[in-house]
Design a protein around this motif. Structure first.
Motif, PDB file in Angstrom:
ATOM      1  N   ASN A 174      18.024 -39.471  17.061  1.00 20.67           N
ATOM      2  CA  ASN A 174      19.461 -39.150  16.913  1.00 20.67           C
ATOM      3  C   ASN A 174      20.389 -39.565  17.987  1.00 20.67           C
ATOM      4  OD1 ASN A 174      18.977 -37.928  14.566  1.00 20.67           O
ATOM      5  ND2 ASN A 174      18.622 -35.825  15.393  1.00 20.67           N
ATOM      6  N   LYS A 182       9.484 -33.540  17.152  1.00 19.10           N
ATOM      7  CA  LYS A 182      10.571 -32.905  17.614  1.00 19.10           C
ATOM      8  C   LYS A 182      11.585 -33.990  18.613  1.00 19.10           C
ATOM      9  CE  LYS A 182      10.557 -28.059  17.180  1.00 19.10           C
ATOM     10  NZ  LYS A 182       9.768 -27.219  17.921  1.00 19.10           N
ATOM     11  N   ARG A 183      10.722 -34.262  19.523  1.00 20.98           N
ATOM     12  CA  ARG A 183      11.241 -35.556  20.639  1.00 20.98           C
ATOM     13  C   ARG A 183      11.579 -36.778  19.960  1.00 20.98           C
ATOM     14  NH1 ARG A 183       6.560 -34.466  24.753  1.00 20.98           N
ATOM     15  NH2 ARG A 183       7.082 -36.562  25.754  1.00 20.98           N
ATOM     16  N   SER A 209      14.649 -36.296  18.200  1.00 19.96           N
ATOM     17  CA  SER A 209      15.747 -36.389  19.081  1.00 19.96           C
ATOM     18  C   SER A 209      16.096 -37.661  19.779  1.00 19.96           C
ATOM     19  CB  SER A 209      15.255 -35.321  20.229  1.00 19.96           C
ATOM     20  OG  SER A 209      16.272 -35.542  21.307  1.00 19.96           O
TER      21      SER A 209
END
Ligand code: GLU
Length: 374
Positions: free
Chosen positions: A123, A116-117, A120
């Motif tokens: 992005n 997830k990190r 992130s």
């Protein structure tokens, strides 16, 4: 003769401490000005640029008047915290003179390890690029101890290249490129122009020294090249002090050493599995399984010989050969205690042994990155 690599749009540029600092450890403002001017020009020509900049520890040493890198971790971290401010302050001032904004991202191993990190950060980087801003990345040295660090910015830059799907990674160092022998001790050492495949011979040419202020040596650069090439990124090692080095590289002049991207690109998920994800446990497999993994097949219980350390179902694990080499990494469908019971058994025996069967494969091919698989 010019180099022939595919069209380049997204570039990660890694600058090492030895390039950024003077011999007394102070930041080399003249050189940084020249690099920034070149980067801004590349941006004006439509290239997207991400900078991975070392130099925090070196600049901290310069600011506090130390001429030897401390061995104490906290002291090194404190220097990084001091030097990072000076480094970014200087970058900001110079980039502003070219009307360009910068952004700072300080990353750790954990940011790459957690999916997830990872997504992130990816992005955010892509967003910054779309806004015309130059992301400047360094490892967040003050918050991570040695054993959980990426450790050197060559590896960090290869992780970043995979993160943003870069076409080219340029590693600027204090050496002209890869030599067939150590150029400091061999007068007849020859600079290698292009490396099509990184084999044992190439790996042997690397020398491990990182210098007084820096961290990586040729060894980390070669392993970064291996990583970058797998995700389809060309990598060039060149001398950061060569005038107009970035222009020359983008003009496809034959300077430095070019490591050509693999023809068959590893998917970005597999790249993350291989190099980003943090592993929790380890198992040992037999030669048959190693062969199957190299062909892109799933790992079955029958090929597993041993469980080395504990993990849960869904954890990322290292798959090792009998002689202890990591041959693959992947997400396990079974826990270590379950694997201890089903190892050496065929998949159709799993249900009878465990009383349930979550999957036919211990690691499914989609969740597996093998060292030899391209
Ligand atoms: N993160 C370290 C620094 O800023 C550099 C590590 C490296 O040079 O590889 O000093």
């Amino acid at each position: 003769m010019h180099r022939n690599f595919k069209n380049i749009k997204k570039i990660v540029i890694k600058v090492g401490t030895s390039t950024l600092t003077n011999s007394d450890g102070s930041l080399n403002e003249t050189l940084i000005k020249s690099l920034v001017a070149q980067i801004c020009d590349l941006k004006n020509r439509g290239f997207e640029v991400i900078l991975v900049s070392s130099g925090a520890v070196g600049a901290g040493m310069g600011l506090l008047g130390l001429d030897k890198k401390p061995s104490n971790i906290n002291e090194k971290q404190a220097l990084a915290a001091v030097g990072q401010v000076a480094l970014m302050h200087l970058y900001e001032r110079i980039f502003w003179a070219h009307s360009k904004n910068i952004a700072q991202l300080l990353l750790t191993r954990g940011d790459f390890g957690d999916r997830k990190r990872y997504l992130s950060v990816r992005n955010v980087c892509l967003k910054l690029l779309s806004l015309g801003i130059v992301p400047i990345i360094n490892e967040n040295d003050p918050v991570v101890a040695d054993e959980i660090k990426v450790g050197d910015n060559d590896t960090l830059s290869a992780l970043v290249a995979g993160l943003v799907d870069a076409d080219l990674l340029i590693i600027l160092s204090d050496i002209d490129g890869l030599y067939d022998k150590n150029p400091n001790t061999n007068l007849d050492a020859k600079l290698i122009n292009t490396v099509e495949e990184i084999d044992e011979n190439i790996e042997k040419m690397a020398d491990g020294d990182g210098g007084k202020f820096g961290t990586g040596g040729m060894t980390t650069k070669i392993s970064a090249a291996k990583m970058a090439n797998k995700i389809g990124t060309n990598l060039i090692i060149a001398n950061g002090k060569m005038p107009n080095v970035l222009f020359k590289i983008l003009n496809k002049e034959k300077i430095g050493t070019l490591f050509l991207a693999n023809q068959k690109k590893l998917s970005s998920r597999k790249y993350w599995l291989a190099y980003g994800a943090t592993q929790k446990g380890e198992i040992v497999v037999d030669d048959g399984a190693i062969k199957a993994l190299a062909q892109g097949k799933s790992l079955l219980s029958v090929g597993i010989l041993d469980v080395i350390s504990e993990f849960e179902r869904g954890d990322m694990i290292n798959v090792k050969s009998r002689d202890g080499k990591v041959v693959a990494k992947g997400i396990s469908n079974y826990s270590s205690s379950e694997i201890s019971l089903i190892k050496g058994h065929k998949s159709d025996e799993i249900e009878q042994i465990l009383g349930h069967k979550s999957d036919n494969d211990v690691i499914h091919a989609d969740n597996l990155a093998s060292k030899d698989q391209n």
